[in-house]
Design a protein around this motif. Structure first.
Motif, mmCIF file in Angstrom:
data_model
loop_
_atom_site.group_PDB
_atom_site.id
_atom_site.type_symbol
_atom_site.label_atom_id
_atom_site.label_comp_id
_atom_site.label_asym_id
_atom_site.label_seq_id
_atom_site.Cartn_x
_atom_site.Cartn_y
_atom_site.Cartn_z
ATOM 1 N N UNK A 46 0.846 -1.073 -0.052
ATOM 2 C CA UNK A 46 -0.235 -0.251 -0.070
ATOM 3 C C UNK A 46 0.900 1.587 0.175
ATOM 4 N N UNK A 47 2.564 1.242 -0.351
ATOM 5 C CA UNK A 47 2.864 2.400 0.045
ATOM 6 C C UNK A 47 3.257 3.030 -1.547
ATOM 7 N N UNK A 48 4.601 3.837 -1.393
ATOM 8 C CA UNK A 48 4.389 4.689 -3.150
ATOM 9 C C UNK A 48 4.421 3.108 -4.131
ATOM 10 N N UNK A 49 5.179 4.070 -5.250
ATOM 11 C CA UNK A 49 5.429 3.099 -5.876
ATOM 12 C C UNK A 49 7.241 2.676 -5.314
ATOM 13 N N UNK A 50 7.480 3.806 -5.182
ATOM 14 C CA UNK A 50 9.157 3.552 -4.708
ATOM 15 C C UNK A 50 9.304 3.136 -3.380
ATOM 16 N N UNK A 51 8.314 3.232 -2.921
ATOM 17 C CA UNK A 51 7.497 1.405 -1.631
ATOM 18 C C UNK A 51 8.027 0.358 -2.111
ATOM 19 N N UNK A 52 7.145 -0.147 -2.943
ATOM 20 C CA UNK A 52 7.525 -1.234 -3.453
ATOM 21 C C UNK A 52 8.567 -1.994 -4.130
ATOM 22 N N UNK A 53 8.531 -1.159 -4.683
ATOM 23 C CA UNK A 53 10.333 -0.560 -5.854
ATOM 24 C C UNK A 53 11.288 -1.917 -4.509
ATOM 25 N N UNK A 54 11.645 -0.385 -3.955
ATOM 26 C CA UNK A 54 12.756 -0.665 -3.144
ATOM 27 C C UNK A 54 12.634 -1.690 -1.478
ATOM 28 N N UNK A 55 11.357 -2.452 -1.208
ATOM 29 C CA UNK A 55 11.269 -3.221 -0.185
ATOM 30 C C UNK A 55 11.928 -3.745 -0.063
ATOM 31 N N UNK A 56 13.106 -4.549 0.696
ATOM 32 C CA UNK A 56 14.178 -5.452 0.491
ATOM 33 C C UNK A 56 13.134 -6.538 0.782
ATOM 34 N N UNK A 57 13.581 -7.786 -0.662
ATOM 35 C CA UNK A 57 13.147 -9.060 -0.667
ATOM 36 C C UNK A 57 13.328 -9.715 0.561
ATOM 37 N N UNK A 68 7.610 5.901 9.357
ATOM 38 C CA UNK A 68 6.471 5.693 8.304
ATOM 39 C C UNK A 68 7.446 4.026 8.572
ATOM 40 N N UNK A 69 6.526 2.702 8.635
ATOM 41 C CA UNK A 69 7.050 1.517 8.417
ATOM 42 C C UNK A 69 6.387 0.640 7.591
ATOM 43 N N UNK A 70 6.385 -0.338 7.582
ATOM 44 C CA UNK A 70 6.393 -0.757 6.261
ATOM 45 C C UNK A 70 6.584 -2.944 6.371
ATOM 46 N N UNK A 71 5.761 -3.382 5.929
ATOM 47 C CA UNK A 71 5.722 -4.840 6.598
ATOM 48 C C UNK A 71 4.539 -5.505 5.028
#
Length: 144
Positions: A46-57, A68-71
């Motif tokens: 649900x993050x930005x495009x950058x969040x989704x692309x940069x999220x560590x696999x 901000x926290x993403x999971x």
């Protein structure tokens, strides 16, 4: 004629969102100093495009310098994992308090060259997570 019992109706399974809200409330009680920020966690999807692309696999969750926290909802999908992950990220929020943006940028750069398990801030968060996990098994706690 034998008394036949009606099968007990099972409650509907708890939604992911309801489970997360319950876990946030519990961890907020254990970590009141960061309670106001714990509710800001959201799936990286649900993050930005950058969040989704940069999220560590393979990462369960990340805390950004902004707080901000993403999971990853594919990995953080049961109560125990949510409790442990939110405690871990709460420790990062606590560590960020009082740090300058320059300190946080330095950590980002250092993380490029330091294995995850050797990063001091990750050791601290892992220790908080482990202590809380073990403490939850036996008693109520406050992570101060």
């Amino acid at each position: 004629m034998p008394n036949r019992r009606q099968p007990a109706s099972r409650p509907a399974p708890e939604t992911h969102e309801a489970l997360l809200a319950r876990v946030i409330k519990r961890v907020s009680g254990e970590m009141p100093d960061v309670a106001g920020k714990l509710g800001n966690i959201k799936p990286y999807t649900q993050g930005s495009l950058l969040d989704r692309v940069m999220y560590p696999k393979g990462a369960y969750a990340i805390t950004l310098p902004s707080g901000r926290m993403l999971y990853n909802p594919g990995l953080v999908n049961d109560e125990q994992t949510m409790l442990d992950t939110l405690t871990h990220e709460g420790a990062h929020l606590r560590d960020q308090e009082g740090e300058s943006m320059l300190d946080q940028i330095g950590q980002i750069i250092q993380s490029l060259y330091t294995p995850y398990e050797k990063r001091p801030w990750e050791k601290n968060a892992r220790q908080s997570e482990q202590w809380a996990h073990e403490s939850r098994l036996g008693r109520d706690i406050r992570l101060k």
